[in-house]
Design an enzyme around this catalytic site. Structure first.
Site, short mmCIF file in Angstrom:
data_model
loop_
_atom_site.label_atom_id
_atom_site.label_comp_id
_atom_site.label_asym_id
_atom_site.label_seq_id
_atom_site.Cartn_x
_atom_site.Cartn_y
_atom_site.Cartn_z
N ASN A 7 0.86 -1.18 0.00
CA ASN A 7 0.00 0.00 0.00
C ASN A 7 0.90 1.23 0.00
O ASN A 7 1.51 1.56 1.02
CB ASN A 7 -0.88 -0.05 1.26
CG ASN A 7 -1.85 1.10 1.33
OD1 ASN A 7 -1.84 2.00 0.48
ND2 ASN A 7 -2.70 1.08 2.34
N ARG A 85 -2.91 -2.13 -3.06
CA ARG A 85 -4.10 -1.30 -2.84
C ARG A 85 -3.97 -0.11 -3.78
O ARG A 85 -2.97 0.60 -3.77
CB ARG A 85 -4.13 -0.80 -1.40
CG ARG A 85 -5.24 0.19 -1.15
CD ARG A 85 -5.37 0.48 0.32
NE ARG A 85 -6.48 1.37 0.56
CZ ARG A 85 -6.36 2.63 0.92
NH1 ARG A 85 -5.15 3.16 1.09
NH2 ARG A 85 -7.43 3.37 1.13
N HIS A 174 -12.80 3.59 0.80
CA HIS A 174 -12.77 2.62 1.91
C HIS A 174 -13.49 1.32 1.53
O HIS A 174 -13.93 0.58 2.41
CB HIS A 174 -13.47 3.16 3.19
CG HIS A 174 -12.77 4.32 3.83
ND1 HIS A 174 -13.46 5.35 4.44
CD2 HIS A 174 -11.46 4.61 3.97
CE1 HIS A 174 -12.59 6.22 4.93
NE2 HIS A 174 -11.38 5.80 4.65
N ARG A 235 -10.43 16.36 7.74
CA ARG A 235 -11.27 16.72 6.59
C ARG A 235 -12.65 17.18 7.06
O ARG A 235 -13.20 16.60 8.00
CB ARG A 235 -11.44 15.53 5.65
CG ARG A 235 -10.22 15.25 4.81
CD ARG A 235 -10.38 13.97 4.01
NE ARG A 235 -9.40 12.99 4.42
CZ ARG A 235 -9.45 11.70 4.11
NH1 ARG A 235 -10.44 11.23 3.39
NH2 ARG A 235 -8.51 10.88 4.52
N GLU A 378 -7.74 -4.71 6.08
CA GLU A 378 -7.67 -4.46 4.63
C GLU A 378 -6.60 -5.32 3.97
O GLU A 378 -6.77 -5.77 2.85
CB GLU A 378 -7.42 -2.97 4.39
CG GLU A 378 -8.63 -2.12 4.76
CD GLU A 378 -8.35 -0.64 4.83
OE1 GLU A 378 -7.81 -0.20 5.87
OE2 GLU A 378 -8.63 0.08 3.87
#
Ligand code: ADP
Length: 398
Positions: A7, A85, A174, A235, A378
């Protein structure tokens, strides 16, 4: 089958060696600050953690460290594939794919949609190819799971040519995590995923909820970019689309400056003026810091509204799933969120909720609609999907 999961961020490389069947992970690690004098690789072996300095090192040097670690474990020859990923696959990929030159071109074409992430993912793919020239490389997209959303969920009410010519639509992110925890939740509930309506809440530094019907995403809170939706660490989530124009005129800020602030100086950090870290905010709120309390309250308020919205999309709700650093660890956020969702019929089990921390998942309600904590993984999801792609290649005799 041993799979190497990779990743890549703009200056980081997270890696893990996994057995896709058992989830066993004898090696994992994180290379950080790549390209700088402070670059280093942290290697987590089974019972030991070491940090290797790598001044000015970039992806190829980080892969060099990884190869040496695989050699030391005697596992280099046993790795069967590399799973990457990849953040944005646009509307071209709804499943993981073997990385071919055409796939690389599509990932490149999606760079305007993910200008920070896709170039890093491509650099990682290139370096992995150089390090493992004989292995199949598979891309697992963070957007793919949400490609099953119907137009009613993914279209914005904007001029149609913006969609047809520029791909302005909701993609969602996600996806790897939402898909994984939805599957795990079904398993833990002892139910067939095909008959379940779930809302999954991934609450980490980035946060999103998804409505999952029969194992497929039908709506999610993130959109064209990972800025839409919930309040996150730094965010903003949803704001009035008129905000940038207003601030540009009134405060003389540039559009890129406003966007950067919405990504990096907003959310929990912007509201509290303290930190983006939920754990620290909860502590500050306990000690009476009003800004910290308000930040947590707004986070929960918006989360509860979003969950109720997703439940409306589904029509009926079989379970709510919490995951991500906050979802897996913050009993406070979970309790406050369920308290706002009485309408949906949750009955919090305070003791079970208090115990569901630090990797201890499980049911946190007693009676009513179940809510549960599922630890996301993940890397395991990527390893499984990579193994499936490789198995289908073998079947096809490729
Ligand atoms: P990322 O999205 O970067 O992978 P994580 O999933 O690790 O991030 O989530 C990070 C968030 O989880 C931070 O806000 C952190 O404060 C929060 N978190 C971790 N442990 C706890 C805890 N015990 N209580 C509250 N929040 C926690």
């Amino acid at each position: 089958m041993w799979t190497l999961v990779v990743n890549c961020g703009s200056s980081s490389l997270k890696f893990a060696l996994l057995n896709s069947a058992t989830g066993e992970t004898p090696l994992s690690g994180l290379a950080e600050r790549l390209g700088s004098d402070l670059a280093s690789v942290r290697v987590d072996r089974e019972n030991e953690r070491v940090t290797v300095p790598l001044p000015r090192g970039s992806y190829p040097e980080a892969f060099g460290v990884l190869l040496a670690e695989l050699d030391a474990l005697g596992l280099r020859r046993d790795v069967r594939a590399v799973g990457h990923r990849v953040v944005h696959g646009g509307d071209r990929f709804n499943t993981p794919v073997l990385i071919t030159p055409e796939v690389v071109e599509v990932i490149r074409a999606c760079i305007p949609l993910a200008p920070l992430h896709n170039p890093a993912n491509l650099a990682g793919i290139e370096a992995a190819r150089a390090a493992f020239p004989d292995l199949p490389q598979v891309a697992v997209f963070d957007t793919a799971f949400h490609q099953s959303m119907p137009p009613v969920a993914y279209r914005y009410a904007v001029p149609t040519p913006w969609y047809t010519q520029y791909g302005v639509r909701r993609y969602g992110f996600h996806g790897i995590s939402h898909e994984y925890v939805a599957g795990e939740a079904a398993r833990r509930l002892g139910r067939d995923p095909s008959g379940l309506n779930l809302v999954t809440a991934h609450l980490g530094n980035g946060c999103s909820v998804a409505a999952v019907r029969g194992g497929r995403s039908v709506d999610t809170s993130m959109g064209l970019t990972p800025l839409e939706g919930l309040v996150m660490g730094t965010r903003s989530g949803d704001v009035d689309p008129g905000l940038p124009d207003y601030l540009a005129r009134e405060a003389g800020l540039s559009l890129p400056g406003i966007t950067a602030a919405l990504y990096r100086e907003s959310g929990l950090l912007g509201l509290s003026g303290l930190t983006n870290d939920m754990r620290e905010l909860e502590e500050a709120a306990r000690q009476g810091n009003e800004n910290a309390r308000l930040a947590v309250d707004i986070f929960v308020y918006r989360l509860a509204k979003a969950i109720a919205g997703m439940a409306t999309v589904l029509g009926t709700l079989d379970a709510l799933v919490f995951t991500g650093g906050i979802g897996e660890n913050s009993a406070t956020v979970r309790a406050a969120t369920l308290a706002r969702l009485g309408l949906l019929g949750f009955r919090l089990d305070e003791e079970a909720n208090g115990q569901a921390v630090r990797g201890q998942g499980g049911l946190i309600t007693s009676g009513g609609v179940p809510a549960l904590v599922v630890n996301t993984n993940e890397e395991l999801m990527i390893a499984r999907e990579t193994a499936e792609v490789v198995a289908s290649l073998v079947e096809r005799g490729a």
